[in-house]
Design a protein around this motif. Structure first.
Motif, PDB file in Angstrom:
ATOM      1  N   GLN A 119      39.932 -12.530 -22.884  1.00  0.00           N
ATOM      2  CA  GLN A 119      39.468 -13.184 -24.109  1.00  0.00           C
ATOM      3  C   GLN A 119      38.321 -14.106 -23.763  1.00  0.00           C
ATOM      4  O   GLN A 119      38.201 -14.459 -22.580  1.00  0.00           O
ATOM      5  CB  GLN A 119      40.605 -13.947 -24.807  1.00  0.00           C
ATOM      6  N   GLU A 120      37.458 -14.497 -24.666  1.00  0.00           N
ATOM      7  CA  GLU A 120      37.368 -14.136 -26.049  1.00  0.00           C
ATOM      8  C   GLU A 120      36.911 -12.689 -26.230  1.00  0.00           C
ATOM      9  O   GLU A 120      37.478 -11.960 -27.024  1.00  0.00           O
ATOM     10  CB  GLU A 120      36.374 -15.059 -26.753  1.00  0.00           C
ATOM     11  N   GLU A 121      35.840 -12.307 -25.514  1.00  0.00           N
ATOM     12  CA  GLU A 121      35.504 -10.890 -25.574  1.00  0.00           C
ATOM     13  C   GLU A 121      36.496 -10.166 -24.674  1.00  0.00           C
ATOM     14  O   GLU A 121      36.960 -10.721 -23.687  1.00  0.00           O
ATOM     15  CB  GLU A 121      34.134 -10.610 -24.971  1.00  0.00           C
ATOM     16  N   GLU A 122      36.750  -8.919 -24.981  1.00  0.00           N
ATOM     17  CA  GLU A 122      37.605  -8.129 -24.106  1.00  0.00           C
ATOM     18  C   GLU A 122      36.705  -7.129 -23.407  1.00  0.00           C
ATOM     19  O   GLU A 122      36.115  -6.257 -24.042  1.00  0.00           O
ATOM     20  CB  GLU A 122      38.660  -7.425 -24.936  1.00  0.00           C
ATOM     21  N   LEU A 123      36.583  -7.288 -22.112  1.00  0.00           N
ATOM     22  CA  LEU A 123      35.673  -6.373 -21.408  1.00  0.00           C
ATOM     23  C   LEU A 123      36.078  -6.169 -19.960  1.00  0.00           C
ATOM     24  O   LEU A 123      36.848  -6.952 -19.388  1.00  0.00           O
ATOM     25  CB  LEU A 123      34.229  -6.883 -21.493  1.00  0.00           C
ATOM     26  N   ILE A 124      35.565  -5.087 -19.417  1.00  0.00           N
ATOM     27  CA  ILE A 124      35.709  -4.819 -17.991  1.00  0.00           C
ATOM     28  C   ILE A 124      34.295  -4.580 -17.471  1.00  0.00           C
ATOM     29  O   ILE A 124      33.549  -3.764 -18.032  1.00  0.00           O
ATOM     30  CB  ILE A 124      36.590  -3.583 -17.748  1.00  0.00           C
ATOM     31  N   TYR A 155      35.045  -3.912 -25.156  1.00  0.00           N
ATOM     32  CA  TYR A 155      35.893  -3.393 -26.237  1.00  0.00           C
ATOM     33  C   TYR A 155      35.515  -3.980 -27.598  1.00  0.00           C
ATOM     34  O   TYR A 155      36.197  -3.766 -28.583  1.00  0.00           O
ATOM     35  CB  TYR A 155      37.362  -3.654 -25.926  1.00  0.00           C
ATOM     36  N   ASN A 156      34.441  -4.748 -27.589  1.00  0.00           N
ATOM     37  CA  ASN A 156      33.822  -5.273 -28.808  1.00  0.00           C
ATOM     38  C   ASN A 156      34.611  -6.292 -29.598  1.00  0.00           C
ATOM     39  O   ASN A 156      34.179  -7.404 -29.781  1.00  0.00           O
ATOM     40  CB  ASN A 156      33.385  -4.157 -29.754  1.00  0.00           C
ATOM     41  N   LYS A 157      35.742  -5.909 -30.127  1.00  0.00           N
ATOM     42  CA  LYS A 157      36.421  -6.954 -30.905  1.00  0.00           C
ATOM     43  C   LYS A 157      37.852  -7.097 -30.397  1.00  0.00           C
ATOM     44  O   LYS A 157      38.416  -6.150 -29.847  1.00  0.00           O
ATOM     45  CB  LYS A 157      36.398  -6.647 -32.398  1.00  0.00           C
ATOM     46  N   PRO A 158      38.414  -8.300 -30.565  1.00  0.00           N
ATOM     47  CA  PRO A 158      39.769  -8.524 -30.069  1.00  0.00           C
ATOM     48  C   PRO A 158      40.758  -7.507 -30.644  1.00  0.00           C
ATOM     49  O   PRO A 158      40.646  -7.109 -31.799  1.00  0.00           O
ATOM     50  CB  PRO A 158      40.099  -9.936 -30.562  1.00  0.00           C
ATOM     51  N   HIS A 159      41.673  -7.090 -29.825  1.00  0.00           N
ATOM     52  CA  HIS A 159      42.646  -6.093 -30.249  1.00  0.00           C
ATOM     53  C   HIS A 159      44.033  -6.694 -30.346  1.00  0.00           C
ATOM     54  O   HIS A 159      44.472  -7.371 -29.431  1.00  0.00           O
ATOM     55  CB  HIS A 159      42.685  -4.951 -29.241  1.00  0.00           C
ATOM     56  N   GLY A 160      44.677  -6.405 -31.445  1.00  0.00           N
ATOM     57  CA  GLY A 160      46.105  -6.688 -31.564  1.00  0.00           C
ATOM     58  C   GLY A 160      46.450  -8.164 -31.541  1.00  0.00           C
ATOM     59  O   GLY A 160      45.621  -9.018 -31.330  1.00  0.00           O
TER      60      GLY A 160
END
Ligand code: BG6
Length: 482
Positions: free
Chosen positions: A374-379, A404-409
């Motif tokens: 978080q805040e962005e979700e990325l690898i 992954y662009n936007k937070p998931h779940g």
């Protein structure tokens, strides 16, 4: 056997319920994940908490869910129909408990999920009264929040109390970090990719950093936080859980027992930090007033309105004494009122063993894998590449970026639904709690004995200078987000 589930939230009008649990159930309802007959029973200790309950809840929900597209009047009306409110002081055995038993139909074999959003001091009496009213059957699960206890002894005593009424399999100790989709993705990255599997140890990895930085301060949780501090609030649970997922051996299967037993092995292999190494391997900090995102924010003591030595920041250097991680430092860091909200794991690989390029080709930085939760979700994986614009041999770092662009779940929704389904894989076993405290307790004791005041840091910074010093001594630096 019945498939009906009732979810009872003890302390249902408290902060945790209103901010996290009810919005999570609302999302589950909206997504069609709750069975039609599932009821949500909200208990409150004081009658005035239940006055105009739905009006108050509706506007709070709307504000907690603002920015999302889930709040609609129609969904709210159907969600409300699931909720039953009940005045109940858990520590009084009187007709209030009888009323709960009537609502839950004690004779039935309904599935029941009891969420104890109440102080740990009343867990024991609550579980006993559930049992005495015939409300614990084999399908009854109890969910409890972290941090469980404030040291090993108190956590054991709470666990012992609950264990008198619920078998271990039905006790769901929640750590909401395990419900984050990106944390699940960490497992996929590790256990569904051969390339990382081959490189995941001290032969290829120089060190690991795990940071959870927050921009918020006390958020009104003054008395709770001042008793607890960052080490108990964040490190004993969230950070050690992330460390376990990074460091554990591949489990045979992705079921609760296999995952938990691998995590326990990591916790047991954590090298205790000796009193004489505390100064080199641990830093505690506390924020003072500072500028955060262009605004002046008060210091911890001003928010608290009193004096305190409680830490709002911790940095640690630790080692896992096993074959895979021998002498690989894990640097952990967390704090409130830091510059940016971010949770990330950084795997820093070693430098190449032999350089074939001339110095003039430029630096060859070690590869780095960033897993941002978080805040962005990325690898992101940083590699060295030839500069394609240049005719000569010129090297440059480039980043392979999976965003992954936007937070998931919603972590709480995921975990609550797992508790309803009866899947404990993402919950904490009693032995994990014990092992985590066993490693944390000597740090707390040593800090208390040395009576060292926390290092001060300005709100809006990345923490105290001593934390930079902790890692700089090893010839390394913190990689800060942004
Ligand atoms: C909670 C802590 O467990 O986690 C809080 O008690 C902290 O102090 C919170 O703010 C952080 O969670 P998240 O999901 O917002 O990073």
């Amino acid at each position: 056997m019945s498939n009906k589930t009732d979810i009872v939230i003890f302390g249902g009008t408290g902060d945790l319920s209103e901010r996290k649990l009810i919005p999570a159930l609302f999302r589950a309802h909206q997504a069609g994940s709750l069975q039609t007959e599932c009821r949500i029973i909200i208990t409150a200790r004081q009658a005035n908490d239940l006055e105009n309950y739905f009006d108050k809840l509706g506007s709070k929900l709307e504000s907690y869910l603002s920015g999302e597209d889930v709040f609609s009047q129609e969904v709210w009306e159907s969600f409300k129909a699931r909720i039953v409110t009940l005045l109940l002081d858990v520590s009084c055995d009187d007709e209030q408990w009888q009323e709960l038993a009537n609502i839950l139909d004690a004779e039935s074999d309904h599935h029941r999920v009891y969420y104890l959003a109440i102080p740990p001091g009343v867990f024991s009496v609550c579980c006993r009264l559930l049992s005495e009213h015939g409300l614990c059957n084999e399908n009854s699960r109890v969910v409890v929040e972290k941090p469980l206890g404030y040291d090993e002894a108190s956590a054991e005593s709470i666990n012992e109390d609950i264990a008198q009424f619920f078998p271990e399999n039905n006790i769901y100790r929640i750590d909401h970090y395990l419900g984050k989709e990106t944390v699940q993705n960490l497992l996929a990255l590790r256990f569904a990719n051969q390339i990382f599997a081959q490189l995941w140890d001290g032969r290829a990895i120089d060190h690991v950093q795990i940071s959870i930085s927050e921009t918020v301060g006390l958020e009104g949780r003054v008395s709770f936080y001042d008793e607890v501090g960052a080490l108990r609030d964040m490190v004993q649970n969230h950070l050690l859980q992330l460390l376990c997922l990074v460091a554990m051996e591949p489990p045979n299967k992705l079921d609760a027992n296999s995952i938990r037993s691998e995590k326990i092995k990591v916790l047991e292999a954590l090298r205790p930090i000796l009193p004489e190494d505390m100064g080199q391997q641990t830093v505690r900090g506390q924020y003072v007033a500072g500028e955060q995102s262009g605004e002046m924010v008060p210091g911890y003591l001003e928010e608290l309105n009193g004096g305190s030595e409680t830490e709002t920041f911790v940095a640690l250097k630790c080692f896992i004494d096993n074959w895979r991680w021998s002498e690989v430092p894990f640097y952990l860091r967390t704090g409130k009122r830091l510059k940016q909200r971010c949770a990330e794991i950084i795997i820093q690989f070693k430098t190449i063993p032999h350089r074939v390029y001339e110095e003039s080709a430029g630096n060859i930085d070690p590869n780095r894998l960033v897993i941002r939760l978080q805040e962005e979700e990325l690898i992101q994986l940083t590699i060295t590449s030839k500069n394609m614009q240049s005719m000569g041999v010129e090297l440059e770092p480039v980043t392979l970026n999976l965003n992954y662009n936007k937070p998931h779940g919603d972590a709480y929704m995921r975990l609550l639904m797992d508790a309803v389904k009866g899947d404990p894989a993402l919950f904490i076993h009693r032995d994990e709690v014990r092992s985590a405290w066993r490693w944390i307790d000597p740090i707390i004791n040593s800090w208390a004995e040395k009576k060292q005041s926390p290092h001060l840091y300005r709100a809006g910074s990345w923490g105290p200078e001593a934390a930079n010093e902790l890692i700089r001594r090893d010839g390394r630096i913190w990689f800060n987000a942004g």
